[in-house]
Design an enzyme around this catalytic site. Structure first.
Site, mmCIF file in Angstrom:
data_model
loop_
_atom_site.group_PDB
_atom_site.id
_atom_site.type_symbol
_atom_site.label_atom_id
_atom_site.label_comp_id
_atom_site.label_asym_id
_atom_site.label_seq_id
_atom_site.Cartn_x
_atom_site.Cartn_y
_atom_site.Cartn_z
ATOM 1 N N ARG A 179 1.009 -1.230 -0.042
ATOM 2 C CA ARG A 179 -0.064 -0.067 0.008
ATOM 3 C C ARG A 179 0.768 1.120 -0.132
ATOM 4 O O ARG A 179 0.542 2.128 -0.837
ATOM 5 C CB ARG A 179 -0.965 -0.016 1.185
ATOM 6 C CG ARG A 179 -1.927 1.149 1.281
ATOM 7 C CD ARG A 179 -2.989 0.835 2.016
ATOM 8 N NE ARG A 179 -4.172 2.053 1.789
ATOM 9 C CZ ARG A 179 -4.480 2.755 2.806
ATOM 10 N NH1 ARG A 179 -3.882 2.941 3.825
ATOM 11 N NH2 ARG A 179 -5.334 3.760 2.400
ATOM 12 N N HIS A 211 0.716 4.098 -2.792
ATOM 13 C CA HIS A 211 0.499 5.690 -2.474
ATOM 14 C C HIS A 211 1.682 6.457 -2.665
ATOM 15 O O HIS A 211 1.525 7.761 -2.984
ATOM 16 C CB HIS A 211 0.080 5.868 -0.813
ATOM 17 C CG HIS A 211 -1.403 5.416 -0.731
ATOM 18 N ND1 HIS A 211 -2.013 5.909 0.473
ATOM 19 C CD2 HIS A 211 -2.025 4.434 -1.251
ATOM 20 C CE1 HIS A 211 -3.180 5.463 0.383
ATOM 21 N NE2 HIS A 211 -3.112 4.717 -0.726
ATOM 22 N N ASN A 247 -3.392 9.584 3.408
ATOM 23 C CA ASN A 247 -2.385 8.808 4.026
ATOM 24 C C ASN A 247 -2.612 8.799 5.503
ATOM 25 O O ASN A 247 -3.391 8.015 6.294
ATOM 26 C CB ASN A 247 -1.006 9.326 3.792
ATOM 27 C CG ASN A 247 -0.735 9.165 2.267
ATOM 28 O OD1 ASN A 247 -0.895 7.944 1.758
ATOM 29 N ND2 ASN A 247 -0.228 10.025 1.824
ATOM 30 N N HIS A 284 -6.001 -6.272 -1.719
ATOM 31 C CA HIS A 284 -6.898 -6.032 -0.547
ATOM 32 C C HIS A 284 -7.047 -7.751 -0.102
ATOM 33 O O HIS A 284 -8.086 -7.782 0.726
ATOM 34 C CB HIS A 284 -8.093 -5.420 -1.086
ATOM 35 C CG HIS A 284 -7.953 -4.045 -1.085
ATOM 36 N ND1 HIS A 284 -8.637 -3.097 -1.871
ATOM 37 C CD2 HIS A 284 -6.850 -3.195 -0.814
ATOM 38 C CE1 HIS A 284 -8.410 -1.940 -1.767
ATOM 39 N NE2 HIS A 284 -7.101 -1.852 -1.307
#
Ligand code: HEM
Length: 485
Positions: free
Chosen positions: A228, A232, A261, A360
């Protein structure tokens, strides 16, 4: 006479020699002995700049912080008549109260350590107002109004470590996206190659892999946050580890403070640890951005994905701007149009989107990212009633968490795709992918073909990890991932 001489010698020893010896020792006491015991955060602190607190000041600060925490939580509580009563609530992961005292005087470093094993949910002593409908800014369904200092889905916004400096004007909002042609061209010349540090730091990939294996062995939830972080980082100004920066020379608010974030990204301590190991082995060779890419691969591998090669050679950026985050990262209620558009701008197609959303399969989401779905009569029809029940039961607080895949939370497998096709997506955005003709078939396909998905995953991750990279003499190799050199 002899007795007089002995007395004189004794007095000389006590008055002159012993005090000077003692002060000489004090002068050479190890510096660490002077560090304030409450400064156990992982931001390197120069001892000379640490403010010392008296016991009374510390006690007062602790009381103030506990009160601030209490007020904050009072503001966060759902105003939801349908919510499950507290006594029926499932055990949830509470966010521990940060025991570190609020600094009494201005200190030159941010004294707030990361309270959760994961991630800072910092305590702002003056809690931010919650909008009238009780839905905080950034959260799906929030009322439009003047910006409130509230983070992603209600998490308090992280205090900027640079707040005490003069903060220059933020540059304009989102960056210019490169065209698909420019992206292709960039990739051709990216200069990334498999085995990039084989000669300069032959143990680099092993050190990184060992770091992940160790972390995963201690805490199985430590794999999920890493890919993740890569997503990002790469979607905001390219894969340049700008997400890791705590502050930059410009003093502007950094990416990690952005609502998308904030409290929901974690794993920075693991990065610091492994970076320190790498610097000890071969200083100045492995960039923080390469570290993140290798570590993401290893996070997937410990979670069950077959090994895939990852090219290296990235260098680290020197700027990080919160303003660049807005508009570059999807939100939990993003439409499929929006997601496809964001991915296209980074050179990734619809299939890549569905392949990568399979990440996910591991990890968790906070209730503020999905709980709203069951309160909206239309959106609730998209949620399997059993999952809706679990959501209500679990979400006694917006900060409670639920696994994306409750059956195999720590395993990357295609069960998650099966869940998506059965209306058991935690996030609205994930659920929508199963409704749209451009993405639906991929979900079916990967649900039935785990091996095929794994193969595509390695490729899509390498595509993600080559977005707008810095190479050659661009950027720098940071010594510490949180700061530019
Ligand atoms: C495309 C649209 C995407 C959306 C809208 C999205 C949204 C989210 C949200 C809302 C969360 C939970 C945040 C929280 O409440 O704590 C999350 C977690 C996560 N996301 Fe995504 N995401 C997307 C794509 C991706 C991609 C491309 C990756 C990786 C390649 C990824 C990997 C993860 C992981 C592993 C977690 C769990 C993190 C943890 O347990 O700490 N996501 N995502």
């Amino acid at each position: 006479m002899a007795a007089k001489a002995r007395i004189f010698a004794g007095l000389f020893l006590i008055c002159i020699v012993l005090p000077s010896l003692a002060s000489a020792f004090v002068d050479h006491l190890p510096e660490v002995g002077q560090v304030n015991e409450f400064d156990n955060n992982d931001v390197p602190i120069h001892v000379s700049t640490v403010t010392h607190f008296s016991e009374k000041q510390v006690k007062e600060a602790l009381i103030r912080r506990a009160k601030a925490m209490h007020d904050l939580w009072a503001n966060f509580r759902y105003n939801d008549k349908n919510a499950a009563p507290e006594e029926d609530a499932a055990p949830v992961t509470p966010t521990p109260v940060d025991p570190t005292p609020v600094p009494v005087d201005p200190v030159p470093v941010d004294p707030t350590p990361n309270p959760v094993p994961v991630n800072p949910v910092p305590v702002d002593p003056t809690p931010n107002p919650v909008p009238a409908n009780n839905v905080p800014a950034g959260y799906p369904g929030a009322t439009q109004g003047p910006p409130v200092a509230m983070g992603y889905g209600g998490a308090p916004i992280t205090q900027n470590p640079s707040d005490q400096q003069t903060v220059p004007e933020q540059p304009g909002a989102a960056q210019n996206h490169p065209t698909p042609e420019e992206i292709k061209e960039n990739r051709k010349h990216a200069g990334l190659q498999v085995g990039f540090s084989d000669y300069t730091c032959p143990n680099a990939e092993k050190i990184i892999k060992d770091g992940m294996t160790r972390a995963f062995g201690n805490d199985s939830s430590m794999a999920a946050p890493i890919p993740r972080l890569l997503f990002h980082d790469c979607f905001v100004n390219g894969c340049d580890a700008s997400l890791f920066l705590d502050k930059t020379p410009s003093g502007a608010r950094v990416e990690k403070l952005a609502p998308s974030n904030g409290a929901t990204v974690r794993g920075f301590e693991l990065i610091d640890e492994i970076k320190a190991d790498l610097e000890a082995e071969c200083p100045g060779i492995v960039s923080c951005s390469d570290l993140l890419v290798y570590l993401s691969r290893d996070a997937f591998v410990v979670s069950g994905v077959p090994y895939y090669d990852v090219p290296g050679g990235r260098r680290d950026g020197m700027e990080s701007l919160e303003a660049n985050v807005l508009g570059n990262l999807p939100l939990p209620d993003s439409t499929v149009d929006k997601m496809i558009d964001l991915f296209k701008k980074k050179g990734l197609n619809e299939e890549d989107l569905v392949v990568l959303i399979g990440a996910h399969s591991i990890g968790v989401a906070h209730c503020f990212s999905f709980r709203y779905r069951v309160d909206d009569p239309v959106k609730a029809t998209m949620v399997d009633p059993r999952l809706a029940g679990v959501m209500k039961f679990t979400c006694t607080s917006p900060m409670s968490t639920l696994a994306f895949d409750t059956t195999t939370q720590y395993k990357m497998d295609s069960i998650y795709y099966k869940q998506l096709s059965g209306k058991r997506a935690l996030l609205e955005s994930d659920g929508l992918l199963n409704e749209d003709p451009r993405t639906k078939d991929f979900i079916q396909k990967f649900g039935d073909d785990e091996k095929g998905w794994f193969t595509k995953l390695g490729k899509a991750m390498n595509k993600l990890a080559s977005i707008q990279v810095l190479t050659g003499d661009q950027g720098q190799i940071r010594k510490q991932c949180r700061f530019v050199n």
